[in-house]
Write an enzyme that holds these catalytic residues in place. Structure first.
Site, PDB file in Angstrom:
ATOM      1  N   LYS A  79     -53.010   4.357  64.033  1.00 19.90           N
ATOM      2  CA  LYS A  79     -51.833   5.233  63.777  1.00 19.90           C
ATOM      3  C   LYS A  79     -51.514   6.174  65.010  1.00 19.90           C
ATOM      4  O   LYS A  79     -50.525   6.375  65.404  1.00 19.90           O
ATOM      5  CB  LYS A  79     -52.374   6.361  62.807  1.00 19.90           C
ATOM      6  CG  LYS A  79     -52.107   5.650  61.473  1.00 19.90           C
ATOM      7  CD  LYS A  79     -52.230   6.747  60.422  1.00 19.90           C
ATOM      8  CE  LYS A  79     -53.559   7.771  60.473  1.00 19.90           C
ATOM      9  NZ  LYS A  79     -54.853   7.058  60.315  1.00 19.90           N
ATOM     10  N   MET A 338     -61.699  15.313  50.606  1.00 17.80           N
ATOM     11  CA  MET A 338     -60.864  15.639  49.188  1.00 17.80           C
ATOM     12  C   MET A 338     -61.648  15.176  47.853  1.00 17.80           C
ATOM     13  O   MET A 338     -61.267  15.798  47.017  1.00 17.80           O
ATOM     14  CB  MET A 338     -59.658  14.972  49.320  1.00 17.80           C
ATOM     15  CG  MET A 338     -58.438  15.438  50.584  1.00 17.80           C
ATOM     16  SD  MET A 338     -58.380  17.335  50.254  1.00 17.80           S
ATOM     17  CE  MET A 338     -59.295  17.875  51.610  1.00 17.80           C
ATOM     18  N   GLY A 375     -58.260  17.867  56.790  1.00 16.24           N
ATOM     19  CA  GLY A 375     -57.541  16.929  56.457  1.00 16.24           C
ATOM     20  C   GLY A 375     -56.290  16.800  57.630  1.00 16.24           C
ATOM     21  O   GLY A 375     -55.953  16.000  58.214  1.00 16.24           O
TER      22      GLY A 375
HETATM   23  P1  MGD Z   1     -46.602  14.757  54.525  1.00 20.18           P
HETATM   24  O1  MGD Z   1     -46.115  13.450  54.464  1.00 20.18           O
HETATM   25  O2  MGD Z   1     -47.620  15.063  55.457  1.00 20.18           O
HETATM   26  O3  MGD Z   1     -47.018  15.036  53.186  1.00 20.18           O
HETATM   27  O4  MGD Z   1     -48.526  16.554  51.685  1.00 20.18           O
HETATM   28  P2  MGD Z   1     -47.037  16.680  52.406  1.00 20.18           P
HETATM   29  O5  MGD Z   1     -47.217  17.606  53.550  1.00 20.18           O
HETATM   30  O6  MGD Z   1     -46.178  16.936  51.465  1.00 20.18           O
HETATM   31  O7  MGD Z   1     -45.453  15.723  54.672  1.00 20.18           O
HETATM   32  C1  MGD Z   1     -44.852  16.192  55.834  1.00 20.18           C
HETATM   33  C2  MGD Z   1     -43.402  16.158  56.120  1.00 20.18           C
HETATM   34  O8  MGD Z   1     -43.123  16.690  57.139  1.00 20.18           O
HETATM   35  C3  MGD Z   1     -42.875  14.871  56.069  1.00 20.18           C
HETATM   36  O9  MGD Z   1     -41.758  14.708  55.335  1.00 20.18           O
HETATM   37  C4  MGD Z   1     -42.455  14.460  57.685  1.00 20.18           C
HETATM   38  O10 MGD Z   1     -41.304  13.517  57.707  1.00 20.18           O
HETATM   39  C5  MGD Z   1     -42.049  16.001  57.829  1.00 20.18           C
HETATM   40  N1  MGD Z   1     -42.300  16.194  59.474  1.00 20.18           N
HETATM   41  C6  MGD Z   1     -43.324  15.295  60.355  1.00 20.18           C
HETATM   42  N2  MGD Z   1     -43.043  16.124  61.436  1.00 20.18           N
HETATM   43  C7  MGD Z   1     -42.704  17.327  61.338  1.00 20.18           C
HETATM   44  C8  MGD Z   1     -42.096  18.216  62.424  1.00 20.18           C
HETATM   45  O11 MGD Z   1     -42.422  18.121  63.622  1.00 20.18           O
HETATM   46  N3  MGD Z   1     -41.545  19.139  61.818  1.00 20.18           N
HETATM   47  C9  MGD Z   1     -41.031  19.177  60.745  1.00 20.18           C
HETATM   48  N4  MGD Z   1     -40.368  20.379  60.365  1.00 20.18           N
HETATM   49  N5  MGD Z   1     -41.154  18.396  59.708  1.00 20.18           N
HETATM   50  C10 MGD Z   1     -41.961  17.154  60.145  1.00 20.18           C
HETATM   51  C11 MGD Z   1     -49.684  16.368  52.118  1.00 20.18           C
HETATM   52  C12 MGD Z   1     -50.552  16.833  50.974  1.00 20.18           C
HETATM   53  O12 MGD Z   1     -50.613  15.895  49.802  1.00 20.18           O
HETATM   54  C13 MGD Z   1     -51.942  17.262  51.295  1.00 20.18           C
HETATM   55  S1  MGD Z   1     -52.214  17.738  52.606  1.00 20.18           S
HETATM   56  C14 MGD Z   1     -52.851  16.704  50.448  1.00 20.18           C
HETATM   57  S2  MGD Z   1     -54.573  17.004  50.926  1.00 20.18           S
HETATM   58  C15 MGD Z   1     -52.728  16.344  49.056  1.00 20.18           C
HETATM   59  N6  MGD Z   1     -53.479  15.278  48.949  1.00 20.18           N
HETATM   60  C16 MGD Z   1     -53.154  14.167  47.928  1.00 20.18           C
HETATM   61  C17 MGD Z   1     -53.928  13.370  47.293  1.00 20.18           C
HETATM   62  O13 MGD Z   1     -55.462  13.214  47.731  1.00 20.18           O
HETATM   63  N7  MGD Z   1     -53.644  12.442  46.338  1.00 20.18           N
HETATM   64  C18 MGD Z   1     -52.533  12.782  45.647  1.00 20.18           C
HETATM   65  N8  MGD Z   1     -52.081  11.989  44.708  1.00 20.18           N
HETATM   66  N9  MGD Z   1     -51.726  13.542  46.119  1.00 20.18           N
HETATM   67  C19 MGD Z   1     -51.887  14.354  47.137  1.00 20.18           C
HETATM   68  N10 MGD Z   1     -50.866  15.321  47.715  1.00 20.18           N
HETATM   69  C20 MGD Z   1     -51.441  16.314  48.689  1.00 20.18           C
HETATM   70  P1  MGD Z   2     -59.231  10.269  50.452  1.00 25.19           P
HETATM   71  O1  MGD Z   2     -58.879   9.055  50.381  1.00 25.19           O
HETATM   72  O2  MGD Z   2     -58.287  11.355  49.737  1.00 25.19           O
HETATM   73  O3  MGD Z   2     -59.599  10.837  51.818  1.00 25.19           O
HETATM   74  O4  MGD Z   2     -59.535  12.525  53.508  1.00 25.19           O
HETATM   75  P2  MGD Z   2     -60.600  11.995  52.505  1.00 25.19           P
HETATM   76  O5  MGD Z   2     -60.740  13.009  51.426  1.00 25.19           O
HETATM   77  O6  MGD Z   2     -61.597  11.181  53.109  1.00 25.19           O
HETATM   78  O7  MGD Z   2     -60.411  10.857  49.269  1.00 25.19           O
HETATM   79  C1  MGD Z   2     -61.812  10.549  49.684  1.00 25.19           C
HETATM   80  C2  MGD Z   2     -62.668   9.993  48.758  1.00 25.19           C
HETATM   81  O8  MGD Z   2     -62.899  10.866  47.518  1.00 25.19           O
HETATM   82  C3  MGD Z   2     -62.136   8.854  48.202  1.00 25.19           C
HETATM   83  O9  MGD Z   2     -62.932   7.415  48.960  1.00 25.19           O
HETATM   84  C4  MGD Z   2     -62.514   8.796  46.740  1.00 25.19           C
HETATM   85  O10 MGD Z   2     -63.169   7.660  46.305  1.00 25.19           O
HETATM   86  C5  MGD Z   2     -63.339   9.846  46.427  1.00 25.19           C
HETATM   87  N1  MGD Z   2     -63.714  10.592  45.307  1.00 25.19           N
HETATM   88  C6  MGD Z   2     -62.926  10.320  44.182  1.00 25.19           C
HETATM   89  N2  MGD Z   2     -63.347  10.870  43.175  1.00 25.19           N
HETATM   90  C7  MGD Z   2     -64.632  11.542  43.684  1.00 25.19           C
HETATM   91  C8  MGD Z   2     -65.493  12.545  42.956  1.00 25.19           C
HETATM   92  O11 MGD Z   2     -65.456  12.971  41.655  1.00 25.19           O
HETATM   93  N3  MGD Z   2     -66.584  13.015  43.807  1.00 25.19           N
HETATM   94  C9  MGD Z   2     -66.586  12.628  44.971  1.00 25.19           C
HETATM   95  N4  MGD Z   2     -67.443  13.117  45.878  1.00 25.19           N
HETATM   96  N5  MGD Z   2     -65.626  11.707  45.733  1.00 25.19           N
HETATM   97  C10 MGD Z   2     -64.500  11.317  44.975  1.00 25.19           C
HETATM   98  C11 MGD Z   2     -58.487  13.182  53.357  1.00 25.19           C
HETATM   99  C12 MGD Z   2     -58.089  13.800  54.515  1.00 25.19           C
HETATM  100  O12 MGD Z   2     -57.499  12.855  55.236  1.00 25.19           O
HETATM  101  C13 MGD Z   2     -56.843  14.615  54.125  1.00 25.19           C
HETATM  102  S1  MGD Z   2     -57.278  16.074  53.237  1.00 25.19           S
HETATM  103  C14 MGD Z   2     -55.707  14.538  55.153  1.00 25.19           C
HETATM  104  S2  MGD Z   2     -54.457  15.903  54.958  1.00 25.19           S
HETATM  105  C15 MGD Z   2     -55.617  13.590  56.032  1.00 25.19           C
HETATM  106  N6  MGD Z   2     -54.247  12.568  55.485  1.00 25.19           N
HETATM  107  C16 MGD Z   2     -54.493  11.124  55.833  1.00 25.19           C
HETATM  108  C17 MGD Z   2     -53.602  10.319  55.476  1.00 25.19           C
HETATM  109  O13 MGD Z   2     -52.872  10.469  54.854  1.00 25.19           O
HETATM  110  N7  MGD Z   2     -53.889   9.133  56.026  1.00 25.19           N
HETATM  111  C18 MGD Z   2     -54.811   8.739  56.663  1.00 25.19           C
HETATM  112  N8  MGD Z   2     -55.083   7.477  57.378  1.00 25.19           N
HETATM  113  N9  MGD Z   2     -55.686   9.607  57.185  1.00 25.19           N
HETATM  114  C19 MGD Z   2     -55.785  10.821  56.835  1.00 25.19           C
HETATM  115  N10 MGD Z   2     -56.481  11.645  57.292  1.00 25.19           N
HETATM  116  C20 MGD Z   2     -56.521  13.020  56.422  1.00 25.19           C
HETATM  117 FE1  SF4 Z   3     -56.485   8.824  64.527  1.00 28.45          FE
HETATM  118 FE2  SF4 Z   3     -56.942  11.264  63.643  1.00 28.45          FE
HETATM  119 FE3  SF4 Z   3     -57.377  10.650  65.981  1.00 28.45          FE
HETATM  120 FE4  SF4 Z   3     -54.825  10.556  65.418  1.00 28.45          FE
HETATM  121  S1  SF4 Z   3     -56.243  12.663  65.186  1.00 28.45           S
HETATM  122  S2  SF4 Z   3     -56.027   9.268  66.677  1.00 28.45           S
HETATM  123  S3  SF4 Z   3     -54.846   9.972  63.051  1.00 28.45           S
HETATM  124  S4  SF4 Z   3     -58.595   9.823  64.089  1.00 28.45           S
END
Ligand code: MGD
Ligand code: MGD
Ligand code: SF4
Length: 751
Positions: A79, A338, A375
Site C-alpha cells: 500500500k 482493535m 491504527g
Molecule cells: P477513512 O477511509 O480513513 O475512514 O474511519 P474513517 O476515518 O472514516 O477516512 C478518511 C477520509 O479522509 C477519506 O474519505 C479520505 O478520502 C479522506 N482523506 C484522505 N487524505 C486526506 C487529506 O489529506 N485531507 C483530507 N481532508 N481528507 C483526506 C476510520 C475508522 O473506522 C477507524 S480509525 C476505526 S479504528 C474504526 N474501525 C472499524 C472496524 O474495525 N470495523 C468496522 N466495521 N468499522 C470501523 N470503523 C472505524
Molecule cells: P482488525 O482487522 O480491525 O485489525 O488493526 P487490527 O486491529 O490488527 O482486527 C484485529 C483482529 O481482532 C481481527 O483479526 C479479529 O479477528 C480480532 N478479533 C475479533 N474479535 C475479537 C475478540 O473478541 N478478542 C480479540 N482479542 N480479538 C478479536 C487495526 C488498525 O489497522 C487500525 S485501528 C487502523 S485505523 C489501521 N487501518 C488499516 C486499514 O484500514 N487497512 C490496512 N491494511 N491496515 C490498517 N492498519 C491499521
Molecule cells: Fe505499510 Fe503501514 Fe508502513 Fe505504510 S506505514 S508502508 S501502510 S506498514
C-alpha cells in the site's frame, strides 16, 4: 519498479522472510532514477509510521521508497509503495463545492470565497442563535498535528465549544483510557526497538500481518532469528498473523478477559509472579477501592483454567501453556489493537494486558513492554497528544480539571474561564445530538463517518439534518453525499506537517509538490474558516504549519509530553524523534519511566523505575471481572459477526480503491464462513449469503474457509457498495466510549 506481487508479499511475510525488495521505488509509471530530488516524509496510511522518500521530477511526484534512516529501515508494504498514483487519481476533488439550495440540492462548484462564506455564515448563525454546544468538530487520526492543534484551539478556546471529537474515538480511546487508568499517563513506555529484544510475543486482537505489515515483518525476522523466540497469537480468527504462532489461541469472541485473568491465575498459582516488583511498584484496585494482593488472589479463583475453558472454549491446558510461555520465554512484548479496543470492555481488556506485565515485572526492560499498536498514522501525535477529543486538553490535560483548564488558558493567553468546564460530546453522542437537533452544524475533517460509524442507519440521520462542512480529497467518499460544503484539501505530500506514530515518534512530512487543482492545505482552510466565523485572529496568529509547530513545541515543555527539543529544523534533518525529548541535544526516549532513559526520572531518584504518572508513583493492577459482549449470539441470531481489515485496502478505500493493483486484489466485500457451517447451511464458495442482524440485512459472496471458527463469520468493511456498519449496533465501552465493532449477533443464510 515493484518487484513483488501482493500474493508473494503475503507469502513471504507469513513465512517470516525479510522483504527488503519492498524498499524499491514504486509506481507512478516512472523509474526512480528519473527523480530530480527526494523529499522526506511518512507513509499516509497506518500507525506503523514508516518513513518514506518521495521522488520529485519537475512539479510531479514520480516515485517513492522507504526511508533507510527511519525505523522501517527502507521497507514499505505494498500500500505504502503505491501511494504516488493516489495523488493523481481521477477521483481527486479539485474545486470547492456547495449545496446552494440545501440538502436536496446538488453540489455545485464555487469559488473558495463563496464556499468559505457559505460555511462560516451558517456556523455564525448557529452560534448566535443556539450557542457553542450546537456546533462541533469531528476530526481524524490521519490529519496533521498542526491541523488538529489549531482546530482544537479554535473550538475550545475560540468558540468555547468542547464538541471536539474524531475517529480515534472509534479506534484508540480504550487504549488511552487503559494506559491512563493503569499508569496515570497515556502513551506506551516502550518502542519498536523492544521487538528486536523480545523473545516472546503476546499478540492479542491484532492482525499485525495485514494491518501493520512492516512491523509484522520485523516480528517475523525476530522469530526467525532463534528457535527460542515464541509467538502467542490470541484471536478468534486464524489470520495471516497466526501463521507464525507457536501457540494460536482461538476463543469465543468477547471472552478474552477471562483468558487473561486465567493466565494471571496460573502465574500467581505457580508463583511465576515477581512479588518484589509488584510489591514495590504496584497498587491493587477493585474499581476505586484499594485492595491487597491477597484479595487479587481470591478474585483470580474464579478464573481457574477449567473455569476459563468453560467460558472461552480454550482448553485448560492451553491457558496454562500460554501463561507459562508468557513468563518463561521472556522478555515478553504484548501487542494489541482493535480486537481489544473495540469492545464494550475495551478499557478493562487493556488493563488486563498491563496486569500481566506488572504482575511478572516484565515491563520497562528491553523487550518487555505492553505496546499498544496505533491504527492511524497520527492518532497518537495529532489527536491524543494534542488533546483533540471531547474530554481532553493538550498535553494529557483534562477538560473537567479546573487546574488544567487554567494552565491551558494561560498558555493560550485567554481570559480565565474561557474554556467550558464540561466535556463535549464524544462521537456517538455527537451524531445522536445531530439527529436530535441539538447539534446543528459540524465541521468534518479528514474522515469518512458516513461509511465508518457503527449502526449507520441511525448515525447518518444527523448528517441528513445538520449543516455539514467538510474537507476531503476524493469525490466518492460516502460523507460527501451528506455535505453542504466540501473543501478540497491538499493531499499528503502536497502540504507539510508532523505525524506521530505508535512509538511516540514524531516525524515531519515535507511538502514535495504543489496541491492539485484548487486544493488548499487544510490548515489554511481551517484558519480561514475560523476567522470568518469570528475567531480572534490573535488566537491563531500562524502564517504556516511551522509557526503552529513552534507554539505547540514550546507549550509541550510544560507537560510530560515534552518534545521541546524537536525544532522544525531538527525534524527536517532527522527521520523522526521519540518524546520525551526536552532539549535540542536530547536524542529522544526509548524507555519511559526508567532512570537513565527517561529525562523525566531524576538521576537521583532512589528507584530504577518511577511511575510518575500516578500520585503515589505506583502503577495499578486492576481486578477486572469478565463480562460478555453486548450482543452475543442467541437462538434468534445464532452467529457472531466480526469485521476488520484486509492488507490492501485502507478503511473506506477512497485512496487504495484508486490503485488498480490494490483494488483488483480485493474488488469487494465478502463473508468468510467456516466449512462446517457452510456444510450445514449448504453454502458453497461464491454463493450469495445474507447476513441479517437486528438492524439491517445485506448479502455478500461467500468465502468458505477455516479462518473463522464455527459460529463466527467475518466481513471486511472497506467496500462502499456494502456498508457493513449498517448491520452493527453502537454499544460502546462505558469509559472510553469506543464502540464494539468486533462483535454482533447475526443470522446467516443462503440467498
Ligand atoms: P477513512 O477511509 O480513513 O475512514 O474511519 P474513517 O476515518 O472514516 O477516512 C478518511 C477520509 O479522509 C477519506 O474519505 C479520505 O478520502 C479522506 N482523506 C484522505 N487524505 C486526506 C487529506 O489529506 N485531507 C483530507 N481532508 N481528507 C483526506 C476510520 C475508522 O473506522 C477507524 S480509525 C476505526 S479504528 C474504526 N474501525 C472499524 C472496524 O474495525 N470495523 C468496522 N466495521 N468499522 C470501523 N470503523 C472505524
Ligand atoms: P482488525 O482487522 O480491525 O485489525 O488493526 P487490527 O486491529 O490488527 O482486527 C484485529 C483482529 O481482532 C481481527 O483479526 C479479529 O479477528 C480480532 N478479533 C475479533 N474479535 C475479537 C475478540 O473478541 N478478542 C480479540 N482479542 N480479538 C478479536 C487495526 C488498525 O489497522 C487500525 S485501528 C487502523 S485505523 C489501521 N487501518 C488499516 C486499514 O484500514 N487497512 C490496512 N491494511 N491496515 C490498517 N492498519 C491499521
Ligand atoms: Fe505499510 Fe503501514 Fe508502513 Fe505504510 S506505514 S508502508 S501502510 S506498514
Amino acid at each position: 519498479m515493484m518487484s513483488l506481487s501482493r500474493r508473494e508479499f503475503l507469502k513471504v511475510t507469513a513465512a517470516g522472510i525479510a522483504v527488503s525488495v519492498l524498499a524499491g521505488p514504486a509506481m507512478a509509471g516512472q523509474q526512480s532514477d528519473e527523480a530530480d530530488k527526494w523529499v522526506k516524509g511518512v507513509c499516509r496510511y497506518c500507525g506503523t509510521g514508516c518513513g518514506v522518500l518521495v521522488g520529485v521530477k519537475g512539479d510531479k511526484a514520480v516515485a517513492i521508497k522507504g526511508d533507510p534512516n527511519n525505523h522501517n529501515q527502507g521497507l514499505l508494504c505494498l500500500k505504502g509503495a503505491m501511494l504516488i498514483p493516489v495523488i493523481y487519481a481521477e477521483d481527486r476533488l479539485l474545486k470547492p463545492m456547495i449545496r446552494k439550495g440545501g440538502k436536496g440540492d446538488k453540489l455545485t462548484e464555487v469559488s473558495w470565497d463563496e464556499a468559505l462564506n457559505f460555511a462560516a455564515d451558517r456556523f455564525k448563525k448557529v452560534l448566535a442563535e443556539n450557542g457553542p454546544k450546537a456546533i462541533a468538530y469531528y476530526g481524524s487520526g490521519q490529519a496533521l498535528t498542526e491541523e488538529s492543534y489549531v482546530a482544537n484551539k479554535m473550538w475550545k478556546g475560540g468558540f468555547k465549544s468542547n464538541n471536539v471529537d474524531g475517529n480515534p474515538r472509534l479506534c484508540m480511546a480504550s487504549a488511552v483510557a487503559g494506559y491512563i487508568s493503569t499508569f496515570g499517563k497515556d502513551e506506551p513506555m516502550g518502542t519498536y526497538d523492544d521487538i528486536d529484544a523480545a523473545t516472546c510475543f503476546f499478540i492479542i486482537g491484532s492482525n499485525t500481518s495485514e494491518a501493520h505489515p512492516v512491523l509484522f515483518q520485523r516480528i517475523a525476522k525476530r522469530k526467525e532469528s532463534s528457535p527460542n523466540v515464541k509467538v502467542i497469537v490470541a484471536d478468534p480468527r486464524r489470520t495471516n498473523t497466526s501463521r507464525i504462532a507457536d501457540l494460536h489461541i482461538s476463543f469465543k469472541p468477547g471472552t478474552d478477559l477471562a483468558l487473561m485473568n486465567g493466565m494471571a491465575h496460573v502465574i500467581v498459582r505457580d508463583e511465576m509472579d515477581d512479588a518484589r516488583f509488584h510489591g514495590k511498584y504496584c497498587n491493587f484496585m477493585k474499581g476505586a477501592d484499594a485492595v491487597t494482593f491477597e484479595d487479587y488472589k481470591k478474585f483470580l479463583e474464579d478464573y481457574t483454567p477449567e473455569k476459563v475453558e468453560a467460558i472461552t472454549g480454550v482448553s485448560a491446558a492451553t491457558v496454562v501453556k500460554a501463561a507459562k510461555m508468557f513468563v518463561e520465554s521472556a522478555p515478553t512484548i504484548s501487542l494489541w489493537c482493535m480486537g481489544i479496543n473495540q469492545r464494550v470492555q475495551g478499557v478493562f481488556a487493556n488493563n488486563l494486558i498491563h496486569n500481566l506485565h506488572l504482575l511478572t515485572g516484565l515491563i520497562c526492560k528491553p523487550g518487555s513492554t505492553p505496546l499498544s499498536l496505533t491504527g492511524q498514522p497520527n492518532a497518537c501525535g495529532g489527536v491524543r497528544d494534542v488533546g483533540a477529543l471531547a474530554h481532553l486538553l493538550p498535553g494529557g490535560r483534562l477538560v473537567e480539571n479546573e487546574g488544567h483548564r487554567k494552565e491551558i488558558e494561560e498558555l493560550w493567553k485567554l481570559p480565565p474561564g474561557t474554556i467550558a468546564p464540561a466535556n463535549g460530546r464524544h462521537t456517538i453522542a455527537l451524531y445522536e445530538g445531530m439527529a436530535s437537533g441539538d447539534v446543528k452544524a459540524v465541521f468534518i475533517h479528514c474522515t469518512n463517518p458516513a461509511h465508518t460509524l457503527p449502526n449507520l442507519n441511525k448515525m447518518t440521520k444527523g448528517l441528513q439534518t445538520a449543516f455539514v462542512a467538510m474537507t476531503e480529497c476524493f469525490k466518492s467518499a460516502e460523507t460527501v453525499k451528506y455535505a453542504d460544503v466540501v473543501f478540497p484539501a491538499a493531499f499528503w505530500c502536497e502540504t507539510e506537517g508532523v505525524y506521530g506514530c505508535t512509538e511516540r515518534r514524531y516525524a515531519l512530512i515535507e511538502q514535495a509538490i504543489k496541491p492539485s487543482g484548487e486544493a488548499r492545505p487544510a490548515l489554511d482552510i481551517l484558519m480561514e474558516f475560523g476567522k470568518r466565523v469570528g475567531v480572534d485572529p490573535k488566537l491563531i496568529p500562524f502564517a504556516n504549519a511551522a509557526d503552529v509547530w513552534e507554539e505547540w513545541r514550546l507549550m509541550s515543555a510544560k507537560s510530560v509530553y515534552n518534545f521541546a527539543g524537536m525544532t522544525r529544523a531538527r525534524l527536517k534533518k532527522e527521520s523522526g524523534l521519540k518524546w520525551p525529548c526536552p532539549t535540542e541535544s536530547h536524542p529522544g526516549t526509548n524507555r519511559r519511566y526508567v532512570k537513565g532513559y527517561d529525562p523525566l526520572v531524576p538521576d537521583n531518584h532512589p528507584d530504577p523505575i518511577f511511575f510518575y504518572g500516578k500520585p503515589n508513583a505506583k502503577a495499578t493492577i486492576f481486578l477486572r471481572p469478565y463480562v460478555g459482549p453486548f450482543e452475543p449470539a442467541d437462538a434468534d441470531y445464532p452467529f457472531v459477526l466480526t469485521t476488520g481489515r484486509v492488507i490492501d485496502h485502507w478503511h473506506t478505500a477512497t485512496m487504495t480503491g484508486t490503485v488498480p493493483e490494490l483494488q483488483k486484489a480485493y474488488p469487494g466485500a465478502y463473508v468468510e464462513v467456516n466449512p462446517e457451517d457452510a456444510n450445514k447451511l449448504k453454502i458453497a464458495n461464491g454463493d450469495m449469503v445474507m447476513l441479517e442482524t437486528r438492524r439491517d440485512k445485506m448479502a455478500f459472496p461467500a468465502r468458505v474457509t477455516d479462518t473463522c471458527m464455527p459460529g463466527l463469520v467475518f466481513t471486511p468493511f472497506f467496500d462502499p457498495k456494502l456498508l457493513v456498519n449498517k448491520l452493527f449496533h453502537d454499544a460502546a465501552d462505558p469509559v472510553s466510549r469506543e464502540p464494539e465493532y468486533k462483535i454482533c449477533a447475526t443470522k446467516v443464510y443462503k440467498v
